[in-house]
Design a protein around this motif. Structure first.
Motif, PDB file in Angstrom:
ATOM      1  N   ASP A   1     -15.009   9.448   1.577  1.00  0.00           N
ATOM      2  CA  ASP A   1     -15.489  10.751   2.062  1.00  0.00           C
ATOM      3  C   ASP A   1     -14.380  11.578   2.719  1.00  0.00           C
ATOM      4  OD1 ASP A   1     -15.225   9.356   4.447  1.00  0.00           O
ATOM      5  OD2 ASP A   1     -17.124  10.049   5.279  1.00  0.00           O
ATOM      6  N   GLY A   2     -13.136  11.105   2.664  1.00  0.00           N
ATOM      7  CA  GLY A   2     -12.015  11.874   3.189  1.00  0.00           C
ATOM      8  C   GLY A   2     -11.554  11.404   4.553  1.00  0.00           C
ATOM      9  N   ALA A   3     -10.660  12.184   5.148  1.00  0.00           N
ATOM     10  CA  ALA A   3     -10.081  11.866   6.453  1.00  0.00           C
ATOM     11  C   ALA A   3      -9.947  13.147   7.256  1.00  0.00           C
ATOM     12  CB  ALA A   3      -8.714  11.216   6.273  1.00  0.00           C
ATOM     13  N   ALA A   4      -9.873  13.012   8.557  1.00  0.00           N
ATOM     14  CA  ALA A   4      -9.643  14.165   9.423  1.00  0.00           C
ATOM     15  C   ALA A   4      -8.174  14.582   9.291  1.00  0.00           C
ATOM     16  CB  ALA A   4      -9.954  13.813  10.868  1.00  0.00           C
ATOM     17  N   PRO A   5      -7.897  15.866   9.262  1.00  0.00           N
ATOM     18  CA  PRO A   5      -6.494  16.305   9.213  1.00  0.00           C
ATOM     19  C   PRO A   5      -5.746  15.794  10.438  1.00  0.00           C
ATOM     20  CG  PRO A   5      -7.978  18.130   8.746  1.00  0.00           C
ATOM     21  CD  PRO A   5      -8.828  16.987   9.225  1.00  0.00           C
ATOM     22  N   GLY A   6      -4.494  15.438  10.239  1.00  0.00           N
ATOM     23  CA  GLY A   6      -3.678  14.974  11.352  1.00  0.00           C
ATOM     24  C   GLY A   6      -2.677  13.922  10.922  1.00  0.00           C
ATOM     25  N   ASN A   7      -1.964  13.387  11.919  1.00  0.00           N
ATOM     26  CA  ASN A   7      -0.944  12.369  11.683  1.00  0.00           C
ATOM     27  C   ASN A   7      -1.509  10.983  11.955  1.00  0.00           C
ATOM     28  OD1 ASN A   7       1.264  14.122  11.020  1.00  0.00           O
ATOM     29  ND2 ASN A   7       1.252  14.738  13.166  1.00  0.00           N
ATOM     30  N   TYR A   8      -1.132  10.050  11.099  1.00  0.00           N
ATOM     31  CA  TYR A   8      -1.652   8.689  11.179  1.00  0.00           C
ATOM     32  C   TYR A   8      -0.533   7.672  11.068  1.00  0.00           C
ATOM     33  CZ  TYR A   8      -6.275  10.632  10.090  1.00  0.00           C
ATOM     34  OH  TYR A   8      -7.448  11.326  10.110  1.00  0.00           O
ATOM     35  N   ARG A   9      -0.767   6.515  11.645  1.00  0.00           N
ATOM     36  CA  ARG A   9       0.090   5.339  11.469  1.00  0.00           C
ATOM     37  C   ARG A   9      -0.575   4.477  10.413  1.00  0.00           C
ATOM     38  NH1 ARG A   9       0.013   0.204  14.374  1.00  0.00           N
ATOM     39  NH2 ARG A   9       1.916  -0.885  13.765  1.00  0.00           N
TER      40      ARG A   9
ATOM     41  N   VAL B   1     -11.686  10.284  17.864  1.00  0.00           N
ATOM     42  CA  VAL B   1     -10.658   9.557  17.148  1.00  0.00           C
ATOM     43  C   VAL B   1     -11.345   8.703  16.090  1.00  0.00           C
ATOM     44  CG1 VAL B   1      -8.843   7.836  17.348  1.00  0.00           C
ATOM     45  CG2 VAL B   1      -9.164   9.522  19.152  1.00  0.00           C
ATOM     46  N   ARG B   2     -10.929   8.849  14.856  1.00  0.00           N
ATOM     47  CA  ARG B   2     -11.523   8.096  13.751  1.00  0.00           C
ATOM     48  C   ARG B   2     -10.427   7.535  12.866  1.00  0.00           C
ATOM     49  NH1 ARG B   2     -16.553   6.720  14.930  1.00  0.00           N
ATOM     50  NH2 ARG B   2     -17.719   8.509  15.618  1.00  0.00           N
ATOM     51  N   THR B   3     -10.567   6.286  12.495  1.00  0.00           N
ATOM     52  CA  THR B   3      -9.661   5.646  11.555  1.00  0.00           C
ATOM     53  C   THR B   3     -10.102   5.971  10.140  1.00  0.00           C
ATOM     54  OG1 THR B   3      -9.247   3.838  13.087  1.00  0.00           O
ATOM     55  CG2 THR B   3      -8.790   3.407  10.772  1.00  0.00           C
ATOM     56  N   ALA B   4      -9.153   6.294   9.279  1.00  0.00           N
ATOM     57  CA  ALA B   4      -9.439   6.464   7.855  1.00  0.00           C
ATOM     58  C   ALA B   4      -8.996   5.185   7.156  1.00  0.00           C
ATOM     59  CB  ALA B   4      -8.683   7.667   7.301  1.00  0.00           C
ATOM     60  N   LYS B   5      -9.642   4.854   6.047  1.00  0.00           N
ATOM     61  CA  LYS B   5      -9.318   3.613   5.367  1.00  0.00           C
ATOM     62  C   LYS B   5      -9.484   3.764   3.864  1.00  0.00           C
ATOM     63  CE  LYS B   5     -13.864   2.309   6.968  1.00  0.00           C
ATOM     64  NZ  LYS B   5     -14.042   3.516   7.693  1.00  0.00           N
ATOM     65  N   ALA B   6      -8.865   2.833   3.131  1.00  0.00           N
ATOM     66  CA  ALA B   6      -8.980   2.862   1.671  1.00  0.00           C
ATOM     67  C   ALA B   6      -8.608   1.510   1.094  1.00  0.00           C
ATOM     68  CB  ALA B   6      -8.068   3.937   1.082  1.00  0.00           C
ATOM     69  N   ASN B   7      -9.203   1.198  -0.032  1.00  0.00           N
ATOM     70  CA  ASN B   7      -8.758   0.078  -0.855  1.00  0.00           C
ATOM     71  C   ASN B   7      -7.860   0.680  -1.924  1.00  0.00           C
ATOM     72  OD1 ASN B   7     -10.131  -1.991   0.492  1.00  0.00           O
ATOM     73  ND2 ASN B   7     -12.013  -1.498  -0.580  1.00  0.00           N
ATOM     74  N   VAL B   8      -6.619   0.239  -1.930  1.00  0.00           N
ATOM     75  CA  VAL B   8      -5.632   0.771  -2.862  1.00  0.00           C
ATOM     76  C   VAL B   8      -5.721  -0.004  -4.174  1.00  0.00           C
ATOM     77  CG1 VAL B   8      -3.175   1.235  -3.213  1.00  0.00           C
ATOM     78  CG2 VAL B   8      -4.146   1.368  -0.909  1.00  0.00           C
TER      79      VAL B   8
ATOM     80  N   ILE C   1      -5.710  -0.434   3.258  1.00  0.00           N
ATOM     81  CA  ILE C   1      -4.935   0.265   4.286  1.00  0.00           C
ATOM     82  C   ILE C   1      -5.880   0.899   5.303  1.00  0.00           C
ATOM     83  CG2 ILE C   1      -2.871   0.719   2.917  1.00  0.00           C
ATOM     84  CD1 ILE C   1      -3.943   3.573   2.417  1.00  0.00           C
ATOM     85  N   ASP C   2      -5.423   0.922   6.547  1.00  0.00           N
ATOM     86  CA  ASP C   2      -6.097   1.656   7.620  1.00  0.00           C
ATOM     87  C   ASP C   2      -5.114   2.687   8.128  1.00  0.00           C
ATOM     88  OD1 ASP C   2      -8.625   0.307   7.823  1.00  0.00           O
ATOM     89  OD2 ASP C   2      -7.576  -1.383   8.730  1.00  0.00           O
ATOM     90  N   LEU C   3      -5.589   3.899   8.348  1.00  0.00           N
ATOM     91  CA  LEU C   3      -4.775   4.952   8.941  1.00  0.00           C
ATOM     92  C   LEU C   3      -5.287   5.191  10.353  1.00  0.00           C
ATOM     93  CD1 LEU C   3      -4.036   5.246   5.948  1.00  0.00           C
ATOM     94  CD2 LEU C   3      -3.997   7.689   6.280  1.00  0.00           C
ATOM     95  N   LEU C   4      -4.460   4.865  11.340  1.00  0.00           N
ATOM     96  CA  LEU C   4      -4.835   5.000  12.745  1.00  0.00           C
ATOM     97  C   LEU C   4      -4.312   6.328  13.278  1.00  0.00           C
ATOM     98  CD1 LEU C   4      -3.845   1.411  13.907  1.00  0.00           C
ATOM     99  CD2 LEU C   4      -6.040   2.198  13.033  1.00  0.00           C
ATOM    100  N   PRO C   5      -5.189   7.171  13.846  1.00  0.00           N
ATOM    101  CA  PRO C   5      -4.746   8.472  14.353  1.00  0.00           C
ATOM    102  C   PRO C   5      -3.672   8.315  15.427  1.00  0.00           C
ATOM    103  CG  PRO C   5      -7.137   8.328  14.329  1.00  0.00           C
ATOM    104  CD  PRO C   5      -6.615   6.952  14.044  1.00  0.00           C
ATOM    105  N   ILE C   6      -2.640   9.133  15.348  1.00  0.00           N
ATOM    106  CA  ILE C   6      -1.559   9.096  16.335  1.00  0.00           C
ATOM    107  C   ILE C   6      -1.906   9.992  17.515  1.00  0.00           C
ATOM    108  CG2 ILE C   6       0.852   9.711  16.761  1.00  0.00           C
ATOM    109  CD1 ILE C   6       1.391   8.874  13.846  1.00  0.00           C
ATOM    110  N   GLN C   7      -2.409  11.196  17.238  1.00  0.00           N
ATOM    111  CA  GLN C   7      -2.762  12.127  18.309  1.00  0.00           C
ATOM    112  C   GLN C   7      -4.261  12.032  18.551  1.00  0.00           C
ATOM    113  OE1 GLN C   7      -1.367  15.418  16.103  1.00  0.00           O
ATOM    114  NE2 GLN C   7       0.619  15.456  17.108  1.00  0.00           N
ATOM    115  N   LYS C   8      -4.606  11.645  19.765  1.00  0.00           N
ATOM    116  CA  LYS C   8      -6.020  11.521  20.094  1.00  0.00           C
ATOM    117  C   LYS C   8      -6.610  12.891  20.391  1.00  0.00           C
ATOM    118  CE  LYS C   8      -5.495   6.880  21.692  1.00  0.00           C
ATOM    119  NZ  LYS C   8      -5.880   5.870  22.623  1.00  0.00           N
TER     120      LYS C   8
END
Length: 151
Positions: free
Chosen positions: A86-94, A64-71, A52-59
């Motif tokens: 190493d975690g993700a930036a707080p915020g809303n993601y798609r 802007v950094r994408t968070a990702k993971a292997n589920v 999965i990739d989490l794409l930031p909604i609010q720039k």
């Protein structure tokens, strides 16, 4: 002699340009991350393995950094931004699904557009709830780019 000095100056400048606050891989960490992990479900059942990739909604400017993971097969995941887990930036993601399966070669299932929030303090209870698009849960279906937001 002058040519040797110019060559040494260029080498020194190139060497020093690599310095400046980046991490071990040379990436500058411009966004503060928090530990973030949880469970991915599809139609109320744990879902995986998949990427999965989490794409930031609010720039936030250029940060802007994408968070990702292997589920994992049981739906559990740990997000990473600069490095694995190493975690993700707080915020809303798609949420965007990548290839799935043991060899990550199978196409992802068609799902409704899904959003998730990483809280300010992070946490290990992030729930990503996917719903099948058009009632299709088969691994052979293609991701429909014209999806509606999940409720």
């Amino acid at each position: 002699m002058l040519r040797s000095v110019n060559v040494l100056t260029v080498i020194l400048m190139l060497t020093l340009s690599g310095c400046g606050g980046g991490d071990a891989s040379g990436d500058k960490r411009t966004v503060k991350t928090v530990p973030a992990s949880g469970v991915l479900t599809l139609d109320d059942k744990p879902f995986g393995p998949i990427h999965i990739d989490l794409l930031p909604i609010q720039k936030q400017g250029d940060n802007v950094r994408t968070a990702k993971a292997n589920v994992n097969a049981d739906g559990t995941f740990v997000l990473g931004t600069y490095e694995e887990e190493d975690g993700a930036a707080p915020g809303n993601y798609r949420v965007v699904l990548g290839n799935m399966g043991e060899n990550f070669m199978d196409p992802p299932p068609a799902v409704q557009d899904t959003q998730v929030m990483v809280p300010e303090g992070g946490g290990d209870s992030i729930k990503i709830v996917l719903k099948s698009a058009k009632g299709d849960t088969g691994a052979g279906s293609l991701l429909d780019m014209n999806l509606k937001k999940a409720k």
